[in-house]
Design a protein around this motif. Structure first.
Motif, short mmCIF file in Angstrom:
data_model
loop_
_atom_site.label_atom_id
_atom_site.label_comp_id
_atom_site.label_asym_id
_atom_site.label_seq_id
_atom_site.Cartn_x
_atom_site.Cartn_y
_atom_site.Cartn_z
N ARG A 102 29.38 4.08 31.23
CA ARG A 102 29.65 5.04 30.18
C ARG A 102 30.79 5.94 30.62
NH1 ARG A 102 26.90 8.81 29.54
NH2 ARG A 102 25.89 8.95 31.54
N SER A 103 31.93 5.70 30.08
CA SER A 103 33.06 6.52 30.46
C SER A 103 33.87 6.85 29.23
CB SER A 103 33.94 5.78 31.48
OG SER A 103 34.96 6.62 31.88
N ARG A 104 34.18 8.09 29.07
CA ARG A 104 34.92 8.52 27.90
C ARG A 104 36.26 9.06 28.33
NH1 ARG A 104 29.83 11.82 25.29
NH2 ARG A 104 28.35 10.15 25.52
N THR A 105 37.00 9.52 27.32
CA THR A 105 38.34 9.98 27.61
C THR A 105 38.33 11.08 28.66
OG1 THR A 105 38.74 9.60 25.29
CG2 THR A 105 40.42 10.78 26.49
N LEU A 106 39.16 11.00 29.65
CA LEU A 106 39.14 11.97 30.71
C LEU A 106 40.50 12.46 31.10
CD1 LEU A 106 39.50 11.69 34.12
CD2 LEU A 106 38.01 9.94 33.60
N GLY A 107 40.19 13.30 31.99
CA GLY A 107 41.32 14.01 32.49
C GLY A 107 41.67 13.88 33.79
N ILE A 108 41.84 12.74 34.00
CA ILE A 108 42.09 12.66 35.34
C ILE A 108 43.12 11.62 35.60
CG2 ILE A 108 41.03 12.75 37.02
CD1 ILE A 108 38.78 12.99 35.69
N ALA A 109 44.07 11.65 36.51
CA ALA A 109 45.05 10.62 36.74
C ALA A 109 45.35 10.47 38.19
CB ALA A 109 46.35 11.00 36.07
N ALA B 94 54.51 20.95 37.31
CA ALA B 94 53.08 20.93 37.00
C ALA B 94 52.39 22.10 37.69
CB ALA B 94 52.47 19.62 37.45
N VAL B 95 51.31 22.58 37.08
CA VAL B 95 50.57 23.73 37.61
C VAL B 95 49.12 23.32 37.85
CG1 VAL B 95 49.78 26.07 37.14
CG2 VAL B 95 52.07 25.37 36.43
N ASN B 96 48.63 23.58 39.05
CA ASN B 96 47.26 23.19 39.41
C ASN B 96 46.23 23.99 38.62
OD1 ASN B 96 48.19 21.38 41.32
ND2 ASN B 96 48.02 22.80 43.02
N ASN B 97 45.08 23.35 38.39
CA ASN B 97 43.97 24.07 37.75
C ASN B 97 42.66 23.71 38.44
OD1 ASN B 97 43.35 21.55 36.13
ND2 ASN B 97 45.26 22.14 35.13
N PHE C 50 46.63 15.52 35.12
CA PHE C 50 46.59 14.41 36.06
C PHE C 50 46.07 14.87 37.41
CE2 PHE C 50 50.70 16.42 36.32
CZ PHE C 50 50.96 16.50 37.68
N GLU C 51 45.58 13.92 38.16
CA GLU C 51 45.08 14.19 39.50
C GLU C 51 46.30 14.33 40.42
OE1 GLU C 51 44.62 12.76 42.78
OE2 GLU C 51 43.55 14.64 43.04
N ALA C 52 46.44 15.51 41.03
CA ALA C 52 47.69 15.89 41.67
C ALA C 52 47.83 15.43 43.12
CB ALA C 52 47.86 17.41 41.60
N THR C 53 46.76 14.96 43.75
CA THR C 53 46.83 14.67 45.18
C THR C 53 46.53 13.20 45.51
OG1 THR C 53 44.54 15.45 45.36
CG2 THR C 53 46.27 17.01 45.91
N ASN C 54 46.69 12.34 44.50
CA ASN C 54 46.46 10.90 44.69
C ASN C 54 45.03 10.59 45.12
OD1 ASN C 54 49.16 10.58 44.05
ND2 ASN C 54 49.82 10.41 46.18
N GLY C 55 44.10 11.45 44.75
CA GLY C 55 42.72 11.22 45.13
C GLY C 55 42.04 10.13 44.32
N ALA D 109 46.10 19.01 37.70
CA ALA D 109 47.22 19.87 37.33
C ALA D 109 47.61 19.55 35.89
CB ALA D 109 48.40 19.64 38.26
N SER D 110 48.33 20.49 35.27
CA SER D 110 48.78 20.29 33.89
C SER D 110 50.30 20.34 33.83
CB SER D 110 48.18 21.35 32.96
OG SER D 110 48.46 22.66 33.43
N LEU D 111 50.83 19.60 32.88
CA LEU D 111 52.28 19.46 32.71
C LEU D 111 52.57 19.42 31.22
CD1 LEU D 111 55.02 18.65 34.26
CD2 LEU D 111 54.44 16.32 33.55
N ILE D 112 53.61 20.15 30.76
CA ILE D 112 54.00 20.13 29.35
C ILE D 112 55.46 19.73 29.27
CG2 ILE D 112 54.34 21.50 27.26
CD1 ILE D 112 51.95 23.19 28.04
N THR D 113 55.76 18.76 28.41
CA THR D 113 57.12 18.27 28.25
C THR D 113 57.45 18.15 26.77
OG1 THR D 113 56.40 15.96 28.28
CG2 THR D 113 56.97 16.94 30.40
#
Length: 289
Positions: free
Chosen positions: A10-17, A104-107, A215-220, A254-258
């Motif tokens: 069970r996996s839904r839309t996420l926030g992670i990259a 990008a700015v960490n959150n 996106f996931e900022a530290t390649n974790g 982290a978040s990024l706006i373009t």
């Protein structure tokens, strides 16, 4: 530790990259003269949906094997002398200013605590992340908050298994202290568009389209092995991480706006490593002052 058998993923839309490679010049910074918001305040509040918890016995109604400390702290298992395992959300709520076409700015971050335990463990849980975007320069009204739900499937592995659940050799690499536990989530896309018109209908500037990525900022987060995916009932390729026994693993977001979609090139089969919080609900949003 006890190995969990999962029949469904069970996996839904996420926030992670996974990994991003971005390069913007100083001249790319937005200019309000062109009808573009220079700076946004990005507020992110992330919690566990405690009503969605399932434990390793298959109990999703009253999962007594998982202790809810609060909506950002989960613990499970019986200690064998080194404490219990768990998941922890940190730095939430988070608020930061993000420059359009800037850095990008960490959150928020999520940490998995892996300890040698016995007893019932976590099997799955949903995470709720609420996003609010507010123009700072030039100032404007905030977009309506959007809550994104995404799922996590988790496997507390048998430390002594040979081979380990991920198909690896016990005592080697991530399995050096015994078989690593497996955390899997699913991601569908890097970013989504939304529109904003800061000077109102019928004025000089019309709607401007922006793209926001989480996106996931530290390649974790990485594409896991076919065996690791199968162990939690996920189709390969799947995105997640493995935690060495006795250690903590943290993934930072982290978040990024373009103003244009970000083009990312990564080697196959890491297509899922591009995933971010799928802000489907933001697509096509309009806000007029």
């Amino acid at each position: 530790m006890k190995r969990i058998s999962r029949n469904s993923f069970r996996s839904r839309t996420l926030g992670i990259a996974g990994a991003l490679a971005l390069c913007f010049s100083a001249t790319a910074q937005a200019d309000a003269i062109d009808g573009i918001i220079d700076t946004w305040q990005v507020d992110v509040s992330t919690i566990f949906d405690t009503a969605s918890i399932c434990d390793s016995t298959g109990d999703c109604t009253a999962p007594t094997g998982v202790t809810v400390i609060d909506n950002q702290t989960l613990r499970w298992g019986s200690s064998t002398g080194q404490g219990v395992s768990g998941l922890q959300i940190s730095n939430s709520p988070a608020s930061g200013n993000v420059v359009t076409n800037g850095a990008a700015v960490n959150n928020v971050s999520i940490t998995h605590l892996n300890r040698p335990i016995t007893g019932t463990t976590l099997s799955s849980v949903d995470i709720l992340s609420t996003l609010t975007l507010t123009p700072v320069s030039p100032a404007g009204s905030a977009l309506p908050p959007v809550t994104i739900t995404f799922g996590v499937d988790y496997l507390e592995t048998d430390n002594g298994a040979t081979p380990c659940a991920d198909g690896g050799i016990n005592g080697v690499g991530v399995n050096v202290n015994g078989c690593a536990d497996i955390y899997v989530t699913d991601v569908k896309s890097l970013n989504f568009g939304f529109t904003y018109d800061f000077d109102g209908a019928g004025s000089l500037f019309g709607d401007q389209t922006y793209y926001i990525s989480f996106f996931e900022a530290t390649n974790g987060l990485n594409t896991l092995s076919a065996d690791a995916c199968a162990a939690v009932g996920a189709s390969y390729p799947c995105l997640g991480f493995e935690t060495p026994e006795g250690q903590d693993t943290t993934v930072n977001f982290a978040s990024l706006i373009t103003t244009e979609k970000v083009v990312i090139n990564v080697p196959e089969p890491s297509t899922l490593a591009l995933g971010g919080l799928g802000l489907v609900a933001l697509a096509g949003l309009r806000r007029r002052n």
